[in-house]
Scaffold this motif. Structure first.
Motif, PDB file in Angstrom:
ATOM      1  N   MET A   1       0.835  -1.185   0.000  1.00 52.32           N
ATOM      2  CA  MET A   1       0.000   0.000   0.000  1.00 52.32           C
ATOM      3  C   MET A   1       0.880   1.250   0.000  1.00 52.32           C
ATOM      4  N   THR A   2       0.608   2.185  -0.874  1.00 53.31           N
ATOM      5  CA  THR A   2       1.377   3.403  -1.003  1.00 53.31           C
ATOM      6  C   THR A   2       0.851   4.456  -0.042  1.00 53.31           C
ATOM      7  N   ALA A   3       1.744   5.018   0.767  1.00 55.18           N
ATOM      8  CA  ALA A   3       1.375   6.081   1.697  1.00 55.18           C
ATOM      9  C   ALA A   3       1.616   7.420   1.011  1.00 55.18           C
ATOM     10  N   VAL A   4       0.577   7.973   0.418  1.00 60.76           N
ATOM     11  CA  VAL A   4       0.676   9.246  -0.287  1.00 60.76           C
ATOM     12  C   VAL A   4       0.367  10.361   0.700  1.00 60.76           C
ATOM     13  N   THR A   5       1.310  11.287   0.849  1.00 58.65           N
ATOM     14  CA  THR A   5       1.067  12.415   1.747  1.00 58.65           C
ATOM     15  C   THR A   5       0.779  13.709   0.980  1.00 58.65           C
ATOM     16  N   TYR A   6       1.118  13.727  -0.303  1.00 61.52           N
ATOM     17  CA  TYR A   6       0.824  14.905  -1.131  1.00 61.52           C
ATOM     18  C   TYR A   6       0.732  14.461  -2.581  1.00 61.52           C
ATOM     19  N   ASP A   7      -0.263  14.972  -3.282  1.00 58.57           N
ATOM     20  CA  ASP A   7      -0.437  14.646  -4.699  1.00 58.57           C
ATOM     21  C   ASP A   7      -1.142  15.814  -5.378  1.00 58.57           C
TER      22      ASP A   7
END
Length: 154
Positions: A1-7
């Motif tokens: 699972m990818t932990a995206v904090t900003y996109d």
């Protein structure tokens, strides 16, 4: 699972689409008087398709912080190689991208975005002194980088 904090996608603003549509409409008006109706519509449709493809490609650049990696356009770097990000207002960003720019730096700039984040690199093997990235939300990008750099707690 990818932990995206900003996109963030650096899509072109609505005003560009409106102005582009008006440009194609002007082309249609110029062509309709010189060509048969069908040909004028074909030329205008092709122009609109090309304009749309150009805007979609230009606005497809993404800025993302996920799993300890900062991605800006095609470039990627682990956040452990980054220094403290600095948010820049419109004036500071203009100077950083112009008069005060270092030719060795990595730039992801869009003329319709006025603010930016400058991130120094702390990798001695990398000759790039910093990254300068235009963004709509410089505070959130800087916070995401700082958060991603923080050591994880067990």
């Amino acid at each position: 699972m990818t932990a995206v904090t900003y996109d963030e996608r650096l899509s072109v603003p609505l005003r560009w689409w409106v102005q582009g549509t008006m440009l194609v409409a002007s082309l249609w008006l110029a062509v309709i008087v010189a060509m048969p109706l069908t040909a004028a519509w074909v030329v205008s449709a092709i122009a609109l398709a090309l304009l749309s493809a150009l805007f979609l490609a230009y606005g497809a650049a993404r800025v993302r912080v996920a799993d300890g990696v900062l991605s800006a356009g095609q470039a990627r770097i682990e956040v452990r190689f980054l220094g403290e990000p600095e948010t820049l207002d419109a004036h500071e960003a203009r100077l950083a991208a112009g008069r005060d720019a270092d030719a060795r730096a990595y730039f992801l700039l869009r003329p319709y975005l006025k603010r930016a984040v400058r991130i120094p690199l702390e990798d001695p093997a990398d000759p790039t002194p910093y990254w300068l990235i235009n963004t709509r939300r410089p505070d959130r990008l800087a916070a995401a980088i700082t958060e991603a750099k923080a050591p994880t707690r067990p």
